[in-house]
Design an enzyme around this catalytic site. Structure first.
Site, PDB file in Angstrom:
ATOM      1  N   GLY A  11       0.840  -1.213   0.000  1.00 21.00           N
ATOM      2  CA  GLY A  11       0.000   0.000   0.000  1.00 21.00           C
ATOM      3  C   GLY A  11       0.864   1.247   0.000  1.00 21.00           C
ATOM      4  O   GLY A  11       1.831   1.331   0.755  1.00 21.00           O
ATOM      5  N   ARG A  72       1.058  -5.251  -5.154  1.00 16.81           N
ATOM      6  CA  ARG A  72       1.211  -6.405  -4.268  1.00 16.81           C
ATOM      7  C   ARG A  72       1.404  -7.592  -5.221  1.00 16.81           C
ATOM      8  O   ARG A  72       0.473  -7.974  -5.914  1.00 16.81           O
ATOM      9  CB  ARG A  72      -0.036  -6.596  -3.400  1.00 16.81           C
ATOM     10  CG  ARG A  72      -0.355  -5.382  -2.505  1.00 16.81           C
ATOM     11  CD  ARG A  72      -1.433  -5.730  -1.505  1.00 16.81           C
ATOM     12  NE  ARG A  72      -2.021  -4.553  -0.888  1.00 16.81           N
ATOM     13  CZ  ARG A  72      -1.498  -3.888   0.139  1.00 16.81           C
ATOM     14  NH1 ARG A  72      -0.347  -4.297   0.670  1.00 16.81           N
ATOM     15  NH2 ARG A  72      -2.099  -2.850   0.662  1.00 16.81           N
ATOM     16  N   ASP A 103       5.491  -4.606   6.173  1.00 14.60           N
ATOM     17  CA  ASP A 103       6.124  -5.878   6.559  1.00 14.60           C
ATOM     18  C   ASP A 103       6.104  -6.918   5.439  1.00 14.60           C
ATOM     19  O   ASP A 103       7.051  -7.691   5.306  1.00 14.60           O
ATOM     20  CB  ASP A 103       5.573  -6.419   7.887  1.00 14.60           C
ATOM     21  CG  ASP A 103       4.186  -6.977   7.754  1.00 14.60           C
ATOM     22  OD1 ASP A 103       3.440  -6.477   6.891  1.00 14.60           O
ATOM     23  OD2 ASP A 103       3.849  -7.910   8.496  1.00 14.60           O
ATOM     24  N   THR A 125       4.373   2.835   5.331  1.00 12.29           N
ATOM     25  CA  THR A 125       2.999   2.334   5.449  1.00 12.29           C
ATOM     26  C   THR A 125       2.239   3.238   6.403  1.00 12.29           C
ATOM     27  O   THR A 125       2.812   3.690   7.401  1.00 12.29           O
ATOM     28  CB  THR A 125       2.946   0.874   5.964  1.00 12.29           C
ATOM     29  OG1 THR A 125       1.594   0.574   6.362  1.00 12.29           O
ATOM     30  CG2 THR A 125       3.849   0.629   7.160  1.00 12.29           C
ATOM     31  N   ASP A 127      -0.022   2.254   8.280  1.00 15.73           N
ATOM     32  CA  ASP A 127      -0.540   1.443   9.395  1.00 15.73           C
ATOM     33  C   ASP A 127       0.238   1.569  10.707  1.00 15.73           C
ATOM     34  O   ASP A 127      -0.290   1.279  11.771  1.00 15.73           O
ATOM     35  CB  ASP A 127      -0.573  -0.041   8.991  1.00 15.73           C
ATOM     36  CG  ASP A 127      -1.501  -0.300   7.817  1.00 15.73           C
ATOM     37  OD1 ASP A 127      -2.366   0.550   7.544  1.00 15.73           O
ATOM     38  OD2 ASP A 127      -1.349  -1.352   7.162  1.00 15.73           O
ATOM     39  N   ASP A 129       2.469  -0.406  11.837  1.00 20.64           N
ATOM     40  CA  ASP A 129       2.325  -1.727  12.439  1.00 20.64           C
ATOM     41  C   ASP A 129       3.628  -2.530  12.490  1.00 20.64           C
ATOM     42  O   ASP A 129       3.594  -3.743  12.671  1.00 20.64           O
ATOM     43  CB  ASP A 129       1.260  -2.528  11.668  1.00 20.64           C
ATOM     44  CG  ASP A 129       1.602  -2.693  10.186  1.00 20.64           C
ATOM     45  OD1 ASP A 129       2.550  -2.035   9.709  1.00 20.64           O
ATOM     46  OD2 ASP A 129       0.924  -3.479   9.513  1.00 20.64           O
ATOM     47  N   ARG A 171      -5.225  -2.076   9.022  1.00 17.82           N
ATOM     48  CA  ARG A 171      -5.138  -3.538   9.003  1.00 17.82           C
ATOM     49  C   ARG A 171      -5.347  -4.087  10.413  1.00 17.82           C
ATOM     50  O   ARG A 171      -6.387  -3.790  11.009  1.00 17.82           O
ATOM     51  CB  ARG A 171      -3.791  -3.981   8.424  1.00 17.82           C
ATOM     52  CG  ARG A 171      -3.850  -5.283   7.682  1.00 17.82           C
ATOM     53  CD  ARG A 171      -2.501  -5.615   7.113  1.00 17.82           C
ATOM     54  NE  ARG A 171      -2.231  -4.908   5.886  1.00 17.82           N
ATOM     55  CZ  ARG A 171      -2.621  -5.295   4.674  1.00 17.82           C
ATOM     56  NH1 ARG A 171      -3.292  -6.409   4.553  1.00 17.82           N
ATOM     57  NH2 ARG A 171      -2.311  -4.607   3.612  1.00 17.82           N
ATOM     58  N   HIS A 215     -23.245  15.431  20.302  1.00 17.32           N
ATOM     59  CA  HIS A 215     -22.834  14.399  19.346  1.00 17.32           C
ATOM     60  C   HIS A 215     -22.140  13.255  20.091  1.00 17.32           C
ATOM     61  O   HIS A 215     -21.715  13.428  21.234  1.00 17.32           O
ATOM     62  CB  HIS A 215     -21.846  14.990  18.341  1.00 17.32           C
ATOM     63  CG  HIS A 215     -20.576  15.411  19.020  1.00 17.32           C
ATOM     64  ND1 HIS A 215     -20.398  16.681  19.482  1.00 17.32           N
ATOM     65  CD2 HIS A 215     -19.458  14.714  19.344  1.00 17.32           C
ATOM     66  CE1 HIS A 215     -19.212  16.753  20.073  1.00 17.32           C
ATOM     67  NE2 HIS A 215     -18.624  15.568  19.997  1.00 17.32           N
ATOM     68  N   ILE A 251      -9.006   7.377   0.773  1.00 16.55           N
ATOM     69  CA  ILE A 251      -8.745   8.821   0.876  1.00 16.55           C
ATOM     70  C   ILE A 251      -7.707   9.101   1.959  1.00 16.55           C
ATOM     71  O   ILE A 251      -6.876  10.001   1.831  1.00 16.55           O
ATOM     72  CB  ILE A 251     -10.075   9.563   1.141  1.00 16.55           C
ATOM     73  CG1 ILE A 251     -10.868   9.600  -0.152  1.00 16.55           C
ATOM     74  CG2 ILE A 251      -9.847  10.962   1.691  1.00 16.55           C
ATOM     75  CD1 ILE A 251     -12.306   9.967   0.012  1.00 16.55           C
ATOM     76  N   GLN A 252      -7.730   8.282   3.028  1.00 19.86           N
ATOM     77  CA  GLN A 252      -6.778   8.525   4.121  1.00 19.86           C
ATOM     78  C   GLN A 252      -5.356   8.059   3.775  1.00 19.86           C
ATOM     79  O   GLN A 252      -4.425   8.247   4.546  1.00 19.86           O
ATOM     80  CB  GLN A 252      -7.261   7.889   5.427  1.00 19.86           C
ATOM     81  CG  GLN A 252      -7.248   6.393   5.449  1.00 19.86           C
ATOM     82  CD  GLN A 252      -8.245   5.805   6.429  1.00 19.86           C
ATOM     83  OE1 GLN A 252      -8.031   5.809   7.611  1.00 19.86           O
ATOM     84  NE2 GLN A 252      -9.357   5.280   5.903  1.00 19.86           N
TER      85      GLN A 252
HETATM   86  O1  F6P Z   1      -1.370  -1.360   4.514  1.00 26.01           O
HETATM   87  C1  F6P Z   1      -2.011  -0.194   4.137  1.00 26.01           C
HETATM   88  C2  F6P Z   1      -3.484  -0.445   3.923  1.00 26.01           C
HETATM   89  O2  F6P Z   1      -4.084   0.758   3.493  1.00 26.01           O
HETATM   90  C3  F6P Z   1      -4.241  -1.015   5.125  1.00 26.01           C
HETATM   91  O3  F6P Z   1      -4.558  -0.047   6.084  1.00 26.01           O
HETATM   92  C4  F6P Z   1      -5.432  -1.632   4.448  1.00 26.01           C
HETATM   93  O4  F6P Z   1      -5.974  -2.664   5.242  1.00 26.01           O
HETATM   94  C5  F6P Z   1      -4.834  -2.172   3.176  1.00 26.01           C
HETATM   95  O5  F6P Z   1      -3.672  -1.413   2.913  1.00 26.01           O
HETATM   96  C6  F6P Z   1      -5.713  -2.119   1.960  1.00 26.01           C
HETATM   97  O6  F6P Z   1      -5.064  -2.800   0.930  1.00 26.01           O
HETATM   98  P1  F6P Z   1      -5.370  -2.663  -0.626  1.00 26.01           P
HETATM   99  O7  F6P Z   1      -4.812  -1.367  -1.109  1.00 26.01           O
HETATM  100  O8  F6P Z   1      -4.677  -3.814  -1.231  1.00 26.01           O
HETATM  101  O9  F6P Z   1      -6.853  -2.704  -0.756  1.00 26.01           O
END
Ligand code: F6P
Length: 319
Positions: A11, A72, A103, A125, A127, A129, A171, A215, A251-252
């Site tokens: 990603g 990927r 990773d 990344t 994440d 993570d 993730r 809210h 978007i994030q």
């Molecule tokens: O690892 C980055 C990430 O955006 C994760 O937060 C998310 O679960 C995953 O990639 C989404 O993967 P893809 O782009 O293959 O849909």
């Protein structure tokens, strides 16, 4: 080392371009030739490898995504694929590569290392993570993007006296939710590292309602077991508060990188390039405290991510 490659994989994350720029310019300043490998391991297998110049990385520092593109690669997961990748690197005369990714990308790098290629991992990344480093490139930007969405969500949520659930990426790691939730003033933060207690969530929302809060804001990480749809239904049913769910998704992952991510990318990628130049063994570069570190690639991958319970507990107190 005279000739090195650089690729981005998995990603994309904001700051990857800043990292590519640092590899190319640091490499050239050390007298090396730097080659850009397109589409991660996929492009490596297809020989999509081109020499990069100082100017190849002009005007990219401020851009999200990755100019090298990313993928990927299923083919690279096989023994056959990995052997072919090594042949490609040998064909182009590349003695080592910088892998910018998460990773999965580093595990791929380890396979190349086992076959005699020097690999320097730079953590890219959103994440956050990876166990061996406090921060990964892109995390800070993603958190700030989510923060801005939280703030928008709060406005409309208050206007309608609704509950809003924002489901964020990460993730199996709850860091984006945790950091954006704490700093965005969420009433509830749900992360995979802590089992969801649905009763507690409902009580928290009811308490807020009773104390006059207009809210309710729930930030939920995508790795949490209960689905956002199910959570929306349960909340509405039990609290009587109208509930809306928002999933910002990809978007994030985009947008212009923050200063922090550009700085991290520049420092880490420079270190990785220097390590290749020095002919060091394969490493993963990271940051611990305020120090840029480099651990043996295999050891770094084996380090378990420690979830920051203090931040989680603080968020509960402050909400
Ligand atoms: O690892 C980055 C990430 O955006 C994760 O937060 C998310 O679960 C995953 O990639 C989404 O993967 P893809 O782009 O293959 O849909």
């Amino acid at each position: 080392m005279k000739k090195i490659g650089v690729l981005t994989s998995g990603g994309d994350s904001p700051g990857m371009n800043a990292a590519i720029r640092a590899v190319v310019r640091k490499g050239i300043s050390l007298g090396m030739e730097v080659y850009g490998i397109q589409r991660g391991y996929e492009g490596l297998l297809d020989g999509e490898i081109n020499k990069m110049e100082w100017s190849s990385v002009g005007d990219i520092l401020q851009r999200g995504g990755t100019i090298l593109r990313t993928a990927r690669s299923e083919r690279f997961r096989t023994e056959e694929g990995q052997e072919h990748a090594v042949k490609m690197l040998e064909t182009f005369g590349l003695e080592g590569i910088v892998v910018i990714g998460g990773d999965g990308s580093f595990k791929g790098g380890l396979e190349l290392d086992r076959r005699g290629i020097k690999v320097m991992g730079v953590p890219g990344t959103i994440d956050n993570d990876l166990g061996y480093t406090d921060f990964t490139i892109g995390f800070d930007t993603a958190v700030n993007t989510v923060l801005s969405l939280i703030s928008n969500g709060r406005d409309t949520s208050s206007a309608h006296e609704r509950a809003t659930i924002i489901e964020v990426m990460g993730r199996n790691c709850g860091d984006i939710a945790l950091h954006a939730g704490l700093t965005g003033g969420a009433d509830v933060i749900l992360i995979p590292e802590v089992e969801t207690d649905i009763n507690k969530v409902c009580i928290q929302v009811l308490k807020g309602q009773q104390s006059g809060k207009l809210h309710s804001l729930i930030v939920k990480a995508e790795g949490v077991k209960i689905s956002t749809g199910e959570l929306t239904e349960i909340l509405e049913d039990r609290t009587g508060r109208e509930t809306r769910a928002v999933v910002p998704g990809y978007i994030q992952r985009g947008g212009t990188p923050t200063e922090k991510d550009r700085m991290l990318a520049s420092l880490m990628a420079t270190k990785a390039t220097q390590l290749l130049f020095d002919d060091a063994d394969s490493k993963a570069v990271g940051i611990v405290g305020s120090e840029i570190i480099a651990y043996d690639l295999k050891d770094a991958l084996a380090m378990k991510r420690e979830f920051n319970r203090d931040i989680y507990e603080l968020a509960e107190i402050l909400s």
